[in-house]
Design a protein around this motif. Structure first.
Motif, PDB file in Angstrom:
ATOM      1  N   GLY A  17     -60.089  31.259  94.825  1.00  0.00           N
ATOM      2  CA  GLY A  17     -60.443  32.660  94.998  1.00  0.00           C
ATOM      3  C   GLY A  17     -61.941  32.857  95.099  1.00  0.00           C
ATOM      4  N   PHE A  45     -62.484  38.615  92.957  1.00  0.00           N
ATOM      5  CA  PHE A  45     -62.403  37.362  92.224  1.00  0.00           C
ATOM      6  C   PHE A  45     -63.565  37.190  91.251  1.00  0.00           C
ATOM      7  N   TYR A  98     -58.029  31.107  90.553  1.00  0.00           N
ATOM      8  CA  TYR A  98     -58.831  32.313  90.808  1.00  0.00           C
ATOM      9  C   TYR A  98     -60.310  31.954  90.925  1.00  0.00           C
ATOM     10  N   PRO A 134     -62.953  40.679  98.596  1.00  0.00           N
ATOM     11  CA  PRO A 134     -62.466  39.498  97.868  1.00  0.00           C
ATOM     12  C   PRO A 134     -63.496  38.928  96.908  1.00  0.00           C
TER      13      PRO A 134
END
Length: 297
Positions: A173, A192, A169, A188
């Motif tokens: 991410g 994240f 992550y 996004p």
């Protein structure tokens, strides 16, 4: 005057920027931003390439990324404790150039990810891949940095695998969308960022009343977590220190500084490092002499 139902309809209607997935996905080699040249939906080698082999029992094929640093820190810590059998040769795998897809590397790691280790101390070479597996393998081989008794052993392994499950992550991410994606996308990055800050809070609360990840004992859990979350707290990843307000995680920051001050950690950070100033790089490591003249910090 616009009413609420009109606003809801406007918000829920698709825009030109909305992506509609096709019924069956197909590979567009141009996609992927700066990693388009190495990302692909299939495994296996792309070219013939043997791996070099040095004189020491342990052969490491890696790069100075957080996952690679975990293992070089472990090896340098073992050598600092006097374990002569932990001497190693470290060879860089230039993942940006696709060296992880050479036949030699794929043979020891079919997943084509760094790091990978080959232990040649026995009758038959033993290949180990995945950073947590390598840390565990070395801890068991040398009977150090892994508590022998429960519950500390269980806690150590829990945190080791917490890192393996959580860091994607952070790297794939947050790091990707914040620092590497071809364009900045709010959803996004927000998604994240929220998760990374939650993870930092988990560690900050854990470290409020103890020196290390597993109480008073420095372990492979610290070595796994520090290259990602310790370096993040120290402002070394993605240029995101201010954005993530890392200074607010006081206990995490204290731990990050304490671990970062260890000489073995400082050496491990330089091994297979191919970026930055030349005096902070040890592209190949074959002996302690390779650190002479290098800047440890």
């Amino acid at each position: 005057m616009t009413n609420r139902s009109e606003l809801d309809a406007k918000d829920s209607s698709p825009s030109k920027a909305d992506y509609q997935p096709p019924k069956v996905w197909t590979w567009n080699k141009a996609n992927g931003g700066r990693f388009a040249n190495i990302n692909r939906p299939i495994s296996g080698p792309t070219h013939e390439a043997e791996l070099p082999v040095g004189v020491h029992p342990l052969q490491l094929y890696s790069l100075g990324t957080p996952n690679g640093v975990k293992v070089t820190v472990m090896l340098e810590e073992l050598l600092a404790l006097g374990y002569a059998d932990a001497e190693y040769d470290a060879w860089p795998i230039r993942i940006g150039e696709g060296e992880q897809f050479g036949t030699g590397f794929v043979e020891i790691n079919p997943n084509s990810k760094i790091p990978a280790l080959v232990d040649r101390s026995g009758q038959k070479p033993v290949a180990v891949f995945e950073s947590a597996a390598i840390l565990f393998y070395l801890a068991e081989k040398f009977s150090v940095f892994l508590p022998a008794d429960h519950p500390d052993r269980s806690r150590c392994l829990s945190w080791l695998f917490w890192q393996m499950g959580s860091a994607p992550y952070l790297g794939g991410g947050f790091g990707h969308f914040y620092a590497y994606a071809p364009s900045k996308m709010e959803y996004p990055i927000d998604r994240f960022t929220m998760e990374v800050k939650r993870q930092m809070d988990v560690l900050d609360r854990l470290l409020a009343d103890q020196a290390f990840i597993v109480g008073d004992s420095y372990s492979i859990a610290d070595m796994a977590i520090w290259p990602w979350y310790g370096q993040l707290a120290l402002g070394r990843l993605y240029g995101a220190a201010a954005f993530l307000d890392v200074e607010s995680y006081k206990h995490l920051l204290r731990w990050a500084r304490d671990i970062g001050a260890r000489p073995a950690v400082q050496r491990g950070r330089l091994v297979n490092k191919l970026t930055g100033d030349s005096d902070t790089q040890v592209p190949e490591r074959h002996s302690e002499a390779d650190f002479h003249g290098k800047r440890l910090a």
